[in-house]
Design an enzyme around this catalytic site. Structure first.
Site, PDB file in Angstrom:
ATOM      1  N   HIS A 232     -69.394 -43.044 -52.143  1.00 28.35           N
ATOM      2  CA  HIS A 232     -69.421 -42.741 -53.583  1.00 28.35           C
ATOM      3  C   HIS A 232     -70.826 -42.335 -54.031  1.00 28.35           C
ATOM      4  CE1 HIS A 232     -65.801 -45.698 -54.077  1.00 28.35           C
ATOM      5  NE2 HIS A 232     -65.533 -44.658 -53.315  1.00 28.35           N
TER       6      HIS A 232
ATOM      7  N   GLU B 289     -68.654 -47.463 -50.810  1.00 30.17           N
ATOM      8  CA  GLU B 289     -69.695 -47.383 -51.840  1.00 30.17           C
ATOM      9  C   GLU B 289     -70.779 -46.381 -51.429  1.00 30.17           C
ATOM     10  OE1 GLU B 289     -68.718 -48.743 -54.373  1.00 30.17           O
ATOM     11  OE2 GLU B 289     -67.873 -50.745 -54.049  1.00 30.17           O
TER      12      GLU B 289
ATOM     13  N   GLU C 217     -64.277 -53.459 -61.269  1.00 32.08           N
ATOM     14  CA  GLU C 217     -63.419 -52.493 -60.572  1.00 32.08           C
ATOM     15  C   GLU C 217     -61.946 -52.627 -60.938  1.00 32.08           C
ATOM     16  OE1 GLU C 217     -64.900 -53.089 -56.436  1.00 32.08           O
ATOM     17  OE2 GLU C 217     -65.501 -50.996 -56.636  1.00 32.08           O
TER      18      GLU C 217
ATOM     19  N   GLU D   7     -73.108 -47.958 -57.617  1.00 33.92           N
ATOM     20  CA  GLU D   7     -72.707 -47.817 -56.201  1.00 33.92           C
ATOM     21  C   GLU D   7     -73.781 -48.413 -55.294  1.00 33.92           C
ATOM     22  OE1 GLU D   7     -69.769 -46.821 -56.094  1.00 33.92           O
ATOM     23  OE2 GLU D   7     -69.400 -45.211 -57.531  1.00 33.92           O
TER      24      GLU D   7
ATOM     25  N   HIS E 272     -60.594 -51.900 -53.134  1.00 39.54           N
ATOM     26  CA  HIS E 272     -61.593 -52.838 -53.639  1.00 39.54           C
ATOM     27  C   HIS E 272     -60.933 -53.893 -54.520  1.00 39.54           C
ATOM     28  CE1 HIS E 272     -64.741 -49.372 -53.244  1.00 39.54           C
ATOM     29  NE2 HIS E 272     -64.062 -49.598 -52.134  1.00 39.54           N
TER      30      HIS E 272
ATOM     31  N   GLU F 241     -60.625 -47.285 -54.969  1.00 35.97           N
ATOM     32  CA  GLU F 241     -60.766 -48.509 -55.770  1.00 35.97           C
ATOM     33  C   GLU F 241     -59.618 -49.485 -55.554  1.00 35.97           C
ATOM     34  OE1 GLU F 241     -63.624 -49.100 -57.953  1.00 35.97           O
ATOM     35  OE2 GLU F 241     -64.238 -47.519 -56.597  1.00 35.97           O
TER      36      GLU F 241
END
Lengths: 341, 499
Positions: free
Chosen positions: B128, B125, B189, B95, B226, B223
């Site tokens: 996270h 991020e 990812e 992260e 992402h 995610e």
């Protein structure tokens, strides 16, 4: 006008209250996957995340449990207000990308002319249609088109046997059934140069990209999509091993073997295994049920991808066999051919 | 999003300007051409985004608090928690690296739509990172043996296993920013971390650990955006066909590196950190990596010239064995771990043989011996029973006994007069193609060449507060724990296999 919000990419389109979610998307220049457009094939199933819809046609292909879980058929559902639908990938989802959605409907209507009719066996005909307007068609190997029955409004579905690289004409394999409308037209009325209206392409069966060896099992006229996929793999310089089992009753029922051999000449990893359930004298190849032949030749199928095309009974038996022999259920792909003349 | 808000959203993005102050040159230039405009992968107003993320945070923190209050947090299979001492800081480092990555991408990409997406990803991020730090703080409190959790971020950088994740995740923010996107957003990812973030929480719950599942699923819920960033970036880059060869090289490189590192580590956590195993890692890999990533994601891009990974079949063969081999290596070097290892027993043997036919012949003997030597009264270390220490791969940092010790593909590479170890043809290709990116890392054995093992452990700081008892232990059911004196009495000297 109700707004349909499409997840996961959050794209919207307007849909009339009296039109279906599918019709609204196509009218707006967007695309949702579909096949029969009358609730019979289930291709257009999407998840209704929010909003209400009214039944606007048959939902024959949607099991009751799925309806309870929020699944609807886009071709049979009209929005009662704004709706949110999900076309995400998943075991049951439509797996539509944003690009596909925004690109609109790739299926179209084509004017074709009969270029060739070939008597392949006593009850199978080859039909080559040359595309006139538009002059070419873009499709994925193993997709199908619907062809109008001459002189009627009815249509019949046939898979292309030719690969996508041959876009100026399509080769169809037609099983002739006694009393069938298209069968009768094909044997009695159709002549070279006749015009036929074709719609498509449809269907989601296709070769999935992976590194795994491939087993293909074809029953009768189910060879058409298998042949198209094999030819397309050869066009793409495939290096994965491919084994095609082709099941018919007698040696006289075999067809397109020379075309398969031509594909093999370009793709050495292709093995062709004809299987006769009623072999005559002098037949040295595989015999019996195709599932028995598969069992003898490839007793271990762990790590394979499987593609099956043929009558429903053959599909049922083959699915059971290949999964028992190690193919992961998710890697078994099939197209059941229902008899329509 | 209602249409009026869409208009506002589009207008907000139109406020773009060239920098007139400061140096906007990115740290790493890109060789790709990127169109100045594209499709917005973010599609959300910042106020909606913040509201959504705040709610997800509240739920996760509320859950952790509730479990602590109810006193059920300690009812976890010990194996799972011990393996998390390595897995959790590895993910937290990822992260951190991703925060820096998004900054690098934003400063390099002159495309406002992509920038918008990566700005949001940077916030994700950071969120996270905070969630994972909170999870570690939570673990320190209810877990019966917090030793290792308390030093895990520092220990990660010292440990060969930690370097496996660091070696991969540093590629998030080092090098051509588009290659970084291919690594972060596409390979890690989209292809590989689904098993860690979606499937592994099932393992956690099956082994009594709900906090990890709650935290990881909250992370996973970001995610998809992402992945959309990665897809949007690829579609932008693919508008220029001259970009395709470099893109395929980057994809090949990062797919292989992600496979080596993550399949080893996540497979180890999933199967050797569990007593209840709802699935095999190999099966999950087939579904997430082959069927979904290659069969879906990559397949859609092939018409633009993107090629599937050339080493996919080799990766498939590796995945049957590599995490078992990594588990063996981690167990063999247990005194150097900052977690307690556990010996595999009869029930484990049966499960492994059923799911990986041939496992017993390859690994059963090792685990039998390992168990026999586990008690300090044995006076022996399995590390000392080996014929020699395996070198670590200069690219993926795994020991060069992959995919299986009896089938290893170890190869030496020479560059500028120095010999480097690589574990496979794929890693050798990466090293030869990008030597500058990989040659600089000093290997663990070289650092401690000639040292007594006890001195190494003390140098690493892997001793408990009593100053004697090791953090690392070879079993979870010992009636007496190994001490630094036990290790010193054995007198094992570390020898760099490349010296």
């Amino acid at each position: 006008m109700p707004i349909i919000d499409v997840l996961p990419f959050r794209a919207c389109y307007d849909c009339g209250r009296n039109e279906t979610i599918l019709a609204g998307a196509l009218r707006a220049g967007r695309f949702l996957r579909y096949g029969c457009r009358h609730g019979g094939c289930g291709t257009c199933r999407v998840l209704l995340v929010d909003g209400e819809v009214e039944q606007a046609g048959s939902s024959f292909a949607l099991p009751r449990a799925d309806r309870a879980d929020g699944w609807i058929l886009a071709c049979a559902s009209a929005p009662a207000g704004d709706c949110v639908i999900d076309v995400s990938p998943g075991p049951d989802g439509m797996a539509l990308t944003e690009e596909e959605f925004l690109a609109g409907d790739a299926a179209g209507t084509y004017v074709t002319e009969v270029a060739e009719i070939t008597r392949l066996t006593r009850d199978v005909r080859g039909l080559r249609l040359r595309l006139l307007d538009p002059g070419s068609i873009r499709f994925t190997a193993a997709q199908f088109v619907t062809v109008e029955v001459p002189g009627t409004a009815a249509t019949r579905a046939f898979s292309m046997a030719s690969p996508p690289s041959e876009s100026g004409s399509i080769d169809l394999v037609v099983r002739v059934l006694p009393g069938g409308a298209f069968s009768a037209a094909l044997d009695e009325r159709l002549a070279l140069g006749d015009r036929l209206r074709v719609s498509g392409p449809f269907g989601q069966l296709k070769v999935r990209l992976s590194h795994r060896p491939i087993i293909m099992i074809a029953g009768g006229s189910g060879l058409a999509p298998i042949e198209s996929m094999a030819a397309d793999l050869a066009d793409r310089r495939n290096t994965r091993p491919v084994t095609v089992f082709f099941a018919v009753r007698t040696a006289a029922d075999l067809f397109h073997l020379e075309r398969l051999e031509a594909i093999r000449a370009r793709m050495p990893g292709l093995e062709i295994v004809p299987v006769l359930s009623e072999p005559g004298l002098g037949w040295a190849g595989e015999t019996g049920l195709v599932t028995d032949a598969v069992d003898r030749r490839l007793p271990r199928l762990s790590g394979y991808d499987a593609y099956l095309c043929g009558p429903p009974a053959m599909i049922d038996a083959a699915v059971e066999l290949v999964t028992r022999r190690g193919v992961r259920p998710r890697n078994v792909h099939f197209d059941a051919f229902v008899r329509t003349g | 999003m209602a249409r009026s808000l869409e208009t506002v959203h589009a207008k907000a993005k139109s406020y773009d300007w060239p920098f007139t102050v400061g140096d906007q040159r990115p740290k790493f230039p890109t060789q790709y051409t990127i169109p100045p405009t594209g499709r917005d992968p973010f599609r959300m107003l910042i106020r909606d985004y913040v509201k959504m993320e705040a709610e997800k945070d509240d739920r996760t923190h509320g859950f952790l608090d509730g479990v602590l209050r109810m006193g059920t947090a300690g009812e976890v299979q010990p194996r799972f928690m011990e393996c998390m001492k390595l897995t959790l800081p590895g993910l937290t480092f990822a992260e951190f690296a991703a925060v820096a990555a998004t900054g690098g991408i934003i400063s390099s990409v002159q495309n406002q739509e992509l920038r918008q997406g990566y700005h949001a990803q940077m916030l994700d991020e950071i969120r996270h990172t905070q969630l994972e730090m909170t999870l570690r703080d939570y673990y320190v409190r209810p877990w019966c043996d917090p030793a290792g959790f308390d030093i895990s971020q520092k220990a990660l950088h010292q440990h060969p296993g930690g370097l496996v994740s660091i070696g991969l995740f540093q590629n998030f923010n080092t090098g051509d920013p588009v290659d970084c996107i291919v690594n972060l957003n596409v390979c890690v990812e989209t292809a590989f971390t689904n098993i860690l973030l979606v499937a592994a929480p099932q393992i956690a719950v099956a082994n009594g650990e709900h906090a990890m599942a709650t935290t990881f699923l909250s992370i996973q819920s970001d995610e998809a955006r992402h992945m959309a960033n990665g897809y949007g970036s690829l579609m932008a880059v693919l508008q220029d066909e001259n970009n395709v060869p470099a893109l395929n090289r980057a994809l090949e490189r990062h797919f292989w590196h992600s496979h080596k590192a993550l399949d080893g580590l996540v497979g180890w956590q999933s199967e050797y950190g569990a007593t209840v195993r709802p699935w095999s890692y190999y099966d999950q890999w087939q579904e997430w990596v082959v069927d979904d990533f290659v069969g879906g994601y990559i397949d859609r891009l092939t018409e633009f010239g993107v090629q599937p990974p050339r080493r996919l079949a080799q990766a498939d063969e590796d995945v049957r064995w590599s995490h078992h081999t990594l588990a063996q290596a981690f167990a063999a070097m247990w005194p150097l771990n900052f977690w307690r290892s556990d010996a595999m027993g009869p029930a484990d043997f049966e499960w492994f043989e059923n799911h990986y036919p041939g496992w017993h012949d390859a690994y059963g003997g090792f685990w039998d011996t390992y168990r026999q030597l586990a008690h300090p009264s044995s006076g022996r270390l399995i590390l000392a029973e080996l014929s020699g220490l395996p070198p670590f791969c200069q690219v993926c940092q795994l020991p060069c006994v992959m995919p299986r010790p009896d089938r290893n593909e170890f190869r030496l590479v020479e560059w500028q007069g120095v010999k480097y170890a690589t574990c496979s043809e794929g890693c050798e290709w990466i090293f030869r193609t990008w030597p500058v990116a990989h040659a600089g890392r000093r290997q663990f054995w070289a650092r401690y060449h000639g040292w007594d093992l006890a001195d190494v452990i003390e140098d690493l700081g892997y001793v408990r507060p009593d100053g004697k008892t090791l953090i690392g232990q070879p079993a979870l059911d010992l009636d007496r724990l190994w001490t630094i004196d036990d290790i010193r009495a054995i007198g094992f000297e570390v020898k760099d296999p490349l010296a």
